[in-house]
Design a protein around this motif. Structure first.
Motif, PDB file in Angstrom:
ATOM      1  N   LEU A 135      -9.428   6.035  -0.230  1.00 22.28           N
ATOM      2  CA  LEU A 135     -10.516   6.367  -1.140  1.00 22.28           C
ATOM      3  C   LEU A 135     -11.825   5.729  -0.674  1.00 22.28           C
ATOM      4  O   LEU A 135     -11.817   4.689  -0.035  1.00 22.28           O
ATOM      5  N   GLY A 163       4.699  16.320 -14.934  1.00 16.70           N
ATOM      6  CA  GLY A 163       3.461  16.652 -14.221  1.00 16.70           C
ATOM      7  C   GLY A 163       2.256  15.929 -14.755  1.00 16.70           C
ATOM      8  O   GLY A 163       1.144  16.185 -14.364  1.00 16.70           O
ATOM      9  N   GLN A 164       2.493  15.030 -15.665  1.00 17.88           N
ATOM     10  CA  GLN A 164       1.350  14.323 -16.211  1.00 17.88           C
ATOM     11  C   GLN A 164       1.665  12.851 -16.231  1.00 17.88           C
ATOM     12  O   GLN A 164       2.705  12.425 -16.714  1.00 17.88           O
ATOM     13  N   GLU A 165       0.788  12.090 -15.733  1.00 14.78           N
ATOM     14  CA  GLU A 165       1.065  10.671 -15.671  1.00 14.78           C
ATOM     15  C   GLU A 165       0.666   9.997 -16.957  1.00 14.78           C
ATOM     16  O   GLU A 165      -0.163  10.479 -17.699  1.00 14.78           O
ATOM     17  N   ILE A 201      -2.658   5.864 -14.622  1.00 15.50           N
ATOM     18  CA  ILE A 201      -3.870   6.344 -13.960  1.00 15.50           C
ATOM     19  C   ILE A 201      -4.849   5.209 -13.810  1.00 15.50           C
ATOM     20  O   ILE A 201      -5.411   4.968 -12.760  1.00 15.50           O
ATOM     21  N   GLN A 214      -4.410  15.828 -13.765  1.00 16.78           N
ATOM     22  CA  GLN A 214      -4.021  14.421 -13.712  1.00 16.78           C
ATOM     23  C   GLN A 214      -3.513  14.032 -12.330  1.00 16.78           C
ATOM     24  O   GLN A 214      -3.693  12.910 -11.882  1.00 16.78           O
ATOM     25  N   GLU A 215      -2.866  14.997 -11.677  1.00 20.23           N
ATOM     26  CA  GLU A 215      -2.383  14.682 -10.335  1.00 20.23           C
ATOM     27  C   GLU A 215      -3.528  14.625  -9.338  1.00 20.23           C
ATOM     28  O   GLU A 215      -3.453  13.926  -8.332  1.00 20.23           O
ATOM     29  N   LYS A 224       9.033  12.247 -13.837  1.00 21.23           N
ATOM     30  CA  LYS A 224       9.049  13.620 -14.326  1.00 21.23           C
ATOM     31  C   LYS A 224      10.210  13.795 -15.293  1.00 21.23           C
ATOM     32  O   LYS A 224      11.208  13.090 -15.265  1.00 21.23           O
ATOM     33  N   LEU A 263      -6.587  13.688  -9.975  1.00 25.57           N
ATOM     34  CA  LEU A 263      -7.510  12.579 -10.218  1.00 25.57           C
ATOM     35  C   LEU A 263      -7.080  11.380  -9.382  1.00 25.57           C
ATOM     36  O   LEU A 263      -5.986  10.866  -9.531  1.00 25.57           O
ATOM     37  N   LEU A 264      -7.942  10.970  -8.500  1.00 21.80           N
ATOM     38  CA  LEU A 264      -7.590   9.866  -7.608  1.00 21.80           C
ATOM     39  C   LEU A 264      -8.071   8.522  -8.135  1.00 21.80           C
ATOM     40  O   LEU A 264      -7.505   7.493  -7.819  1.00 21.80           O
ATOM     41  N   GLY A 265      -9.106   8.550  -8.906  1.00 20.81           N
ATOM     42  CA  GLY A 265      -9.612   7.273  -9.377  1.00 20.81           C
ATOM     43  C   GLY A 265     -10.664   7.456 -10.452  1.00 20.81           C
ATOM     44  O   GLY A 265     -11.381   8.455 -10.468  1.00 20.81           O
ATOM     45  N   THR A 266     -10.731   6.499 -11.355  1.00 22.08           N
ATOM     46  CA  THR A 266     -11.751   6.493 -12.390  1.00 22.08           C
ATOM     47  C   THR A 266     -12.415   5.134 -12.355  1.00 22.08           C
ATOM     48  O   THR A 266     -11.729   4.124 -12.436  1.00 22.08           O
ATOM     49  N   TYR A 267     -13.690   5.110 -12.216  1.00 19.62           N
ATOM     50  CA  TYR A 267     -14.403   3.838 -12.147  1.00 19.62           C
ATOM     51  C   TYR A 267     -15.438   3.823 -13.250  1.00 19.62           C
ATOM     52  O   TYR A 267     -16.347   4.641 -13.264  1.00 19.62           O
ATOM     53  N   LYS A 282       5.452   8.395  -9.375  1.00 21.62           N
ATOM     54  CA  LYS A 282       5.176   9.589 -10.146  1.00 21.62           C
ATOM     55  C   LYS A 282       6.381  10.523 -10.233  1.00 21.62           C
ATOM     56  O   LYS A 282       6.720  11.025 -11.281  1.00 21.62           O
ATOM     57  N   LYS A 302      -3.816   3.121 -11.197  1.00 23.78           N
ATOM     58  CA  LYS A 302      -4.023   3.663  -9.870  1.00 23.78           C
ATOM     59  C   LYS A 302      -5.475   3.496  -9.451  1.00 23.78           C
ATOM     60  O   LYS A 302      -5.765   3.222  -8.294  1.00 23.78           O
ATOM     61  N   GLY A 303      -6.330   3.672 -10.428  1.00 25.46           N
ATOM     62  CA  GLY A 303      -7.743   3.487 -10.111  1.00 25.46           C
ATOM     63  C   GLY A 303      -7.991   2.096  -9.564  1.00 25.46           C
ATOM     64  O   GLY A 303      -8.845   1.892  -8.731  1.00 25.46           O
TER      65      GLY A 303
END
Lengths: 714, 641
Positions: free
Chosen positions: A373, B174-176, B181, A681-682, B198, A684-688, B194, B184-185
């Motif tokens: 990223l 299919g939804q985390e 999330i 959702q899959e 499922k 989306l790699l990152g939220t800052y 992930k 992961k950020g």
């Protein structure tokens, strides 16, 4: 043509003042368009097929010009349109001579707003409207599931038109009752429009209301499968439900396709715009989305370059890379427009130097991906109490410009190199023009500072854009002008007038020279810096143009609008070549992918939609933001999309995955719609999240570092 | 659904200006009699136009990248319609509508005062606001958001709460899960989990508790400083724990550190370390970004241990372990207040525990003291219902020790402390419970052995209260739950046999306190001065606003900033036990009463009425500051309530 006859009778019963009232209401629209229409038709606007409708519109425009004593314009327009000399004269003289008596006659011949409104002249029993509507509702609720979703699309336009008919025919209480009864059934994404509609309860309100004009002048487009359509048609004919049938015939455009009826989610994905979906034909034109061939520049593989590489200790890697890049640019993309499709400015020496710099930087670019990223550097504007309204970075990320609500434009240097003005003319005379460092000598060292303020606008600055060569800056403002500033003297060079209303956005072409602007007057204009009048006028949006973007090959322009559609325009012809619908709110940001194939758009609804330009299809939907998306940007390789929003977040999306995941079979299907997975959702790699700073601009540096900007909002 | 539609319809249709407004407006422009019909027509028209303008104004708001509609947006919208905008002075915030009613009519109006231009010209210009400037920071570094002050805390309290209270969220295919999330950020979890999530299986999201190298270093530094020998470092470390927004990930470690530390040091009777650990607990509780609920099971036992443990120090007859018990009791009360819910019932469980061991005859005096302190800190209600009824019994027990044969010195000290503790807490409550004529005999019959002493305490409390009611406008004084800070003198740490001062409680150096003004020391017999210093708990600023309450003449609080100055005086710092049950502010005030005693400490009572607002630098306080505890009855009555 029975309806026309009815219109005439209807108008005749109106007092003559009605005509004047309408003209006034129409002033803004026609006025703002008229100077442009002269010049754009002058170049090469299509004059070939003038349909009867167009003819009527032309006549209306002529009439208007005549009335306002713009004789010259009348002549030019008539010549361009190929209308006979006397097409207007008899009526005009009649109206001029006969005074108030003639007004009715004028009204009769003026096919403008009045006609538009008077189309609601058909008189049905107002009390029966509810019955008709609920009858249809009942029918649609009982049809097979597969058809129900499709047929439900009819509800909203029918509802609006029936309501307007009631209002137009002065059935105020019936209209109110009708609205109250059925407004709750409409899809939630029409909420905004319904609110506008609810305020409108009198015939007088309809005059000059843009939303209504839109509804009438453009047919609401629905896409329905043949089976469903047949079902609807049969039902209406059986029930003798002429009222509804008439509305469908007159105000709706039903785009019938063969194949499976669409599902509710498919329909919802595409609907939501002010005037329904785009017709399939609208997106059929071929778009040359490929990139232009880069001019061949010999990279000076000279000593300093080698040295730099040697320092890093990998000199051998350099050469194969260079070769591959060279061969890549030599290959002509089959989807690219021809090199000289539109005239582009020639490269100057300084541009070539910049290109070389660019290539050097590009070799050091980080390859981004879901597991790699980018870093995000956030530029926060502090103490921006007056309101930061627009931001732009130069392509080489050396300068940052901000437009503020207090009408100022400020430029900062984000590198140690300070901003300097050119010396005064007297001082310039003194310097040695032959010296090698003349470009350095012309700068006045005394003026060096980190930022410069430029005054000139008289309203908030909503759009700002650097020229690719970093010599100019464009700004568009509430005062209706677009200004060109010199970054050498930090003064205003030109104020481009034409929009008259707030100009919401402006952008330089990636090759410089051209720029595009769009604003409240619903048209986008293409300008060249050395012309004070626009070269093209892109008209077709039904509401404000909120953002404008150039395609990387400079042959196309994309505009986003409050009518919740995105249009792509051909710079060469001025035609609209793509219409994308699917957003549920005004669009505030657009971004082309670096390869020119894709377009991303963000709106107040907090969603990002991805579009395939070549096929004219929606490619994906990225949900996650909770507020308006003000900025979108693809990474330099196009693998990651960054979005910045009012919700104080920067989000990164894996767009490569989005594009790869899509089944390519769908592209060939004639139905013009595809199955979209709900996989935001899959992707989306990152939220800052920032502390309290809305993100209003994003920019990837040449090495793929993401820069973001916004004003701290305590 | 239908309800929603109903609501929406309501929203769409009902908004039309009342005709009365039309009449009022017409009158204001000189149109006297307006027909009802015209009013209706006008109001509809006006409402419609206003809506139109509002819609256009919204456009300007959106393009101005704001969430708040401003007056300039309206002006711009008017300009769009070719209507002249409203000129004049604009208010940046809301427009102050005034309301008036009379003659059966209600009116909202905008009070437009006539502006005298000369006034405006003559008023000095306001300070020039700071110019716009640019500041860059890293929002993310290769996908990880660095925990720097420019960035928001990594996980908000809500997120921490969700994570700890609802770990078993249904994970849709299919939804985390949201937390993942977020994780992961920040790069804390790997995306490969992930696939396993499922299907509709309830899985607790894996959360790795790996700390980055920087975090590990930080943890090491902080914990070492907290229990280390340098008081300045400790203050810094505690300050960091109390304010740093990014500690969330280290919280489990801190909590274990504290609970293990208490476990070990109670056995070893290491009073100093126990105090340090309690200070850490307090700092953690002060940090507004931490969701401590998850770690109460470790923290509460540790705190309770420090309250009721039989022995906390090596030499119970000399060391002041009572202060630690008081401090921990306050912490306990604070956590009851913050964390007690109907599900965890912390307060009632704690109350039961304390009561049970207090009622036990075999309980030692130390534990007894802790139990009473723990209960008393829970507030006057608890004192009233649980402590006062037992005063007689407890009094008898104290009497047995005090007047009976001397069994051990330790017991005697314990009994003395329990006695003063009971007197201190109960006096104020009894003062409120009973009506004024305080009869010693009555007290004796009711409360037994402690009766007479209670009586005098109650009387003192009453006079004190009466005095203060006269002197100051009591409403301006907020008495809050104290947030005490305490530390032990350095000698206590080594545990060596050197002379150990009884615990000295210091004010952290980050807090600015006041000292007598420079001129005071030269006076021959300067009166004792008393200052009340109020500081917010995060008071890290070098200069802070200090509200000085003078008890002599000035009725309104004097506000002054504290510059640095030095003083030769040795002021006494007393922590005010607060009675404040109605604690409303989210950030409670810290209050210290500084009593400076020039030569004779005994004179404080008589001279306390004269107050001088003065200042001192905090550094000079470090050495000679003594915290006057409630052991001495004379000092306790000084408390202003």
């Amino acid at each position: 043509d029975t309806s026309l006859a009815k219109q005439k009778t209807d108008i005749k019963t109106e007092p003559s003042t009605d005509g004047f009232g309408n003209n006034n209401a129409n002033d803004g629209r026609v006025l703002s368009a008229s100077p442009g229409s002269g010049s754009s038709t002058g170049s090469n606007k299509q004059t070939a097929a003038v349909t009867p409708e167009d003819q009527q519109t032309l006549l209306a425009v002529l009439q208007f010009l005549k009335k306002n004593k713009l004789i010259e314009s009348v002549e030019i327009l008539r010549r361009e349109a190929g209308l006979p000399e006397n097409s207007l004269d008899p009526k005009a003289t009649e109206s001029a001579g006969a005074g108030s008596g003639g007004a009715a006659a004028v009204a009769e011949d003026q096919p403008d707003v009045r006609v538009v409104l008077s189309a609601y002249s058909q008189q049905g029993d107002p009390t029966l409207y509810e019955v008709y509507y609920s009858d249809l509702k009942k029918f649609i609720e009982t049809v097979l599931d597969c058809h129900r979703a499709e047929l439900s699309q009819v509800f909203y336009p029918l509802f609006v038109h029936m309501y307007l008919e009631l209002v137009y025919n002065n059935h105020e209480s019936e209209a109110k009752a009708f609205f109250e009864k059925f407004s709750g059934d409409q899809e939630c994404y029409y909420e905004e429009d319904l609110r506008v509609l609810s305020g409108l309860t009198k015939k007088e309100h309809m005059r000059g209301n843009e939303t209504l004009l839109d509804f009438r002048t453009s047919k609401f487009v629905l896409r329905i499968s043949r089976d469903s359509y047949q079902l609807l048609k049969r039902h209406l004919q059986e029930r003798q439900n002429n009222q509804i049938w008439n509305i469908i015939q007159e105000h709706l455009y039903i785009d019938i396709f063969d194949g499976m009826p669409r599902s509710k989610s498919q329909i919802d994905a595409m609907s939501g715009s002010l005037a329904g979906e785009a017709k399939r034909e609208a997106n059929k034109t071929k778009v040359y989305y490929g990139l232009l061939k880069e001019p061949e520049i010999e990279l000076p593989l000279d000593d300093e370059d080698e040295e730099a590489e040697n320092e890093e200790g990998k000199p051998k890697k350099k050469k194969p890379k260079k070769d591959s890049m060279g061969s890549k640019s030599k290959k002509q993309d089959p989807n690219a427009p021809s090199q000289n499709r539109i005239p582009l400015p020639e490269l100057k020496d300084s541009d070539k130097l910049d290109k070389i710099m660019y290539m050097k930087e590009a070799t050091k670019r980080i390859r981004l991906g879901s597991d790699n990223l980018p870093s995000v550097c956030f530029y926060t504007f502090l103490n921006a109490y007056q309101g930061l309204t627009a931001v732009d970075f130069t392509d080489d990320s050396s300068l940052i410009a901000g437009g503020f609500a207090d009408s100022t434009v400020r430029v900062w240097s984000v590198t140690p190199k300070k901003l300097r003005k050119v010396k005064s003319a007297a001082d310039l005379n003194l310097i040695d023009k032959e010296s090698d460092d003349v470009l350095e000598r012309i700068m006045d060292e005394k003026t060096a500072s980190e930022s410069k303020i430029m005054y000139g606008h008289s309203g908030p600055v909503y759009g700002i854009s650097f020229s690719p060569d970093r010599n100019y800056l464009l700004s568009s403002s509430e005062d209706g002008t677009v200004r060109l500033w010199s970054l050498l003297t930090f003064t205003c060079l030109v104020a481009y007038k034409g929009h008259n209303y707030p100009v919401w956005d402006t952008q330089f072409s990636p090759y410089g020279y051209y720029f595009v602007s769009g604003g409240h007057d619903r048209v986008a204009r293409l300008w060249a810096t050395d012309h004070y009048q626009p070269l093209r006028i892109f008209s077709g949006h039904l509401a404000d143009i909120t953002c404008t973007r150039f395609h990387p090959n400079s042959n196309y322009v994309a505009t986003g609008s409050s009518d919740r559609t995105i249009r792509v325009w051909d710079v060469l012809s001025g035609n609209c070549v793509r219409i994308f619908t699917g957003h549920k709110g005004p669009i505030h940001s657009l971004a082309f992918s670096p390869n020119g194939k894709f377009l991303a758009s963000g709106a107040t609804d907090g969603r990002v939609l991805l579009w395939d330009i070549g096929h004219g299809l929606m490619m994906g939907e990225l949900k996650g933001h909770t507020d308006t998306i003000y900025s979108l940007r693809f990474s330099r390789d196009g693998e990651i999309l960054a979005s910045g929003s009012m919700d104080n977040t920067v989000r990164l999306w894996d767009v490569m995955k989005a594009f790869d995941d899509l089944e390519t079979d769908d592209f060939t299907a004639a139905t013009g719609h595809i199955h979209l997975q709900d996989n935001s959702q899959e992707l989306l790699l990152g939220t800052y999240t920032t502390k309290s700073t809305p993100v209003i601009h994003l920019h990837f540096t040449r090495r793929n570092l993401l820069l973001a900007a916004g004003a701290f909002n305590p | 659904m239908s309800a929603m539609a109903e609501e929406r319809r309501q929203k769409h249709c009902s908004v039309v200006l009342p005709t009365e407004s039309m009449k009022a407006m017409a009158e204001s422009v000189g149109v006297g009699q307006l027909q009802e019909d015209s009013c209706v027509a006008l109001s509809e028209e006006v409402s419609y136009r206003i809506k139109e303008i509002a819609q256009d104004a919204l456009k300007f708001m959106h393009h101005g990248k704001r969430r708040k509609l401003t007056t300039s947006d309206i002006d711009n919208a008017l300009k769009l319609k070719n209507v002249e905008p409203l000129y004049g002075f604009q208010s940046q915030e809301f427009i102050p509508f005034r309301f008036a009613s009379g003659g059966g009519r209600e009116l909202h109006f905008y009070e437009e005062k006539e502006v005298d231009l000369s006034d405006i010209i003559n008023t000095p210009l306001p300070r020039v606001p700071l110019d716009v400037s640019l500041k860059a920071h890293w929002l993310s570094i290769e996908g990880m958001q660095p925990a720097i002050p420019e960035n928001p805390p990594p996980a908000t309290k809500e997120q921490q709460k969700v994570e700890s209270t609802e770990p078993l969220k249904v994970v849709k295919p299919g939804q985390e899960e949201e937390g993942t999330i977020q994780g992961k950020g920040q790069g804390t979890t790997t995306p490969d989990g992930k696939g396993k999530e499922k299907g509709l299986i309830r899985l607790k999201p894996r959360s790795t508790h790996e700390l980055s190298v920087e975090q590990q270093l930080y943890y090491k530094e902080i914990t070492e400083a907290c229990v280390g020998s340098c008081e300045a470092k400790r203050a810094e470390a505690l300050q960091s724990i109390a304010t740093d927004p990014g500690l969330y990930q280290m919280l489990p470690r801190f909590s274990t550190f504290i609970s293990e530390g208490v476990r070990v040091n109670v056995v070893q009777n290491n009073l100093a370390l126990l105090i340090y650990l309690m200070r850490m607990v307090k700092a953690l509780m002060d940090n507004p970004t931490l969701y401590l609920e998850k770690y109460l099971h470790e923290l509460i036992p540790a705190v309770v241990t420090c309250i009721v443990s039989k022995q906390l120090c090596l030499r119970p007859d000399v060391d002041n372990h009572w202060a630690l018990r008081d401090f921990a009791a306050r912490l306990m009360a604070q956590s009851c207040k913050t964390f007690s819910t109907t599900t965890n019932n912390i307060q009632s469980r704690i109350t039961k525990t304390f009561t049970k061991s207090w009622l036990d005859d075999k309980t030692q005096w130390t534990t007894r003291y802790g139990c009473i302190a723990g209960l008393a800190e829970l507030g006057p209600d608890v004192i009233k219902t649980l402590i006062i009824p037992r005063l007689a019994i407890e009094g008898a027990r104290i009497k047995a020790v005090m007047e009976g044969p001397v069994i051990s010195n330790i017991d005697k000290i314990g009994a003395e402390h329990v006695q003063s503790l009971l007197l201190k807490h109960c006096a104020s409550v009894i003062a409120k419970l009973r009506s004024p004529p305080d009869n010693v005999e009555q007290y004796r019959t009711e409360y037994g052995y402690l009766g007479p002493m209670l009586c005098s305490h109650v009387m003192k409390a009453r006079t004190q209260a009466a005095l203060q009611a006269q002197q100051v406008n009591r409403t301006t004084l907020t008495i809050t739950q104290p947030r005490p800070t305490l530390s032990v003198s350095q000698s206590g740490l080594s545990g060596s046999s050197g002379p150990r001062t009884p615990s000295i409680i210091k004010v952290p150096s980050s807090l600015t306190l006041m000292s007598p003004r420079p001129g005071t020391p030269s006076q021959p017999s300067p009166p004792a001065t008393k200052y009340i210093v109020m500081a917010t708990s995060a008071g890290a600023a070098s200069t802070q606003q200090v509200i000085t309450l003078s008890s002599s003449q000035s009725a309104s609080p004097v506000t002054s900033t504290v510059p640095s100055a030095t003083s030769t005086l040795q002021p006494l710092v007393k922590l005010e036990p607060g009675s404040g049950p109605g604690l409303t502010a989210s950030r409670p005030l810290q209050k210290y009463i500084v009593v400076s005693l020039p030569s004779s400490a005994s004179s404080s009572l008589e001279t306390k009425s004269s107050v001088l607002p003065t200042s001192i630098s905090s550094s000079s306080l470090d050495g000679g500051m003594k915290l006057e505890r409630s052991e001495s009855p004379g000092a306790s009555t000084q408390s202003p309530h």
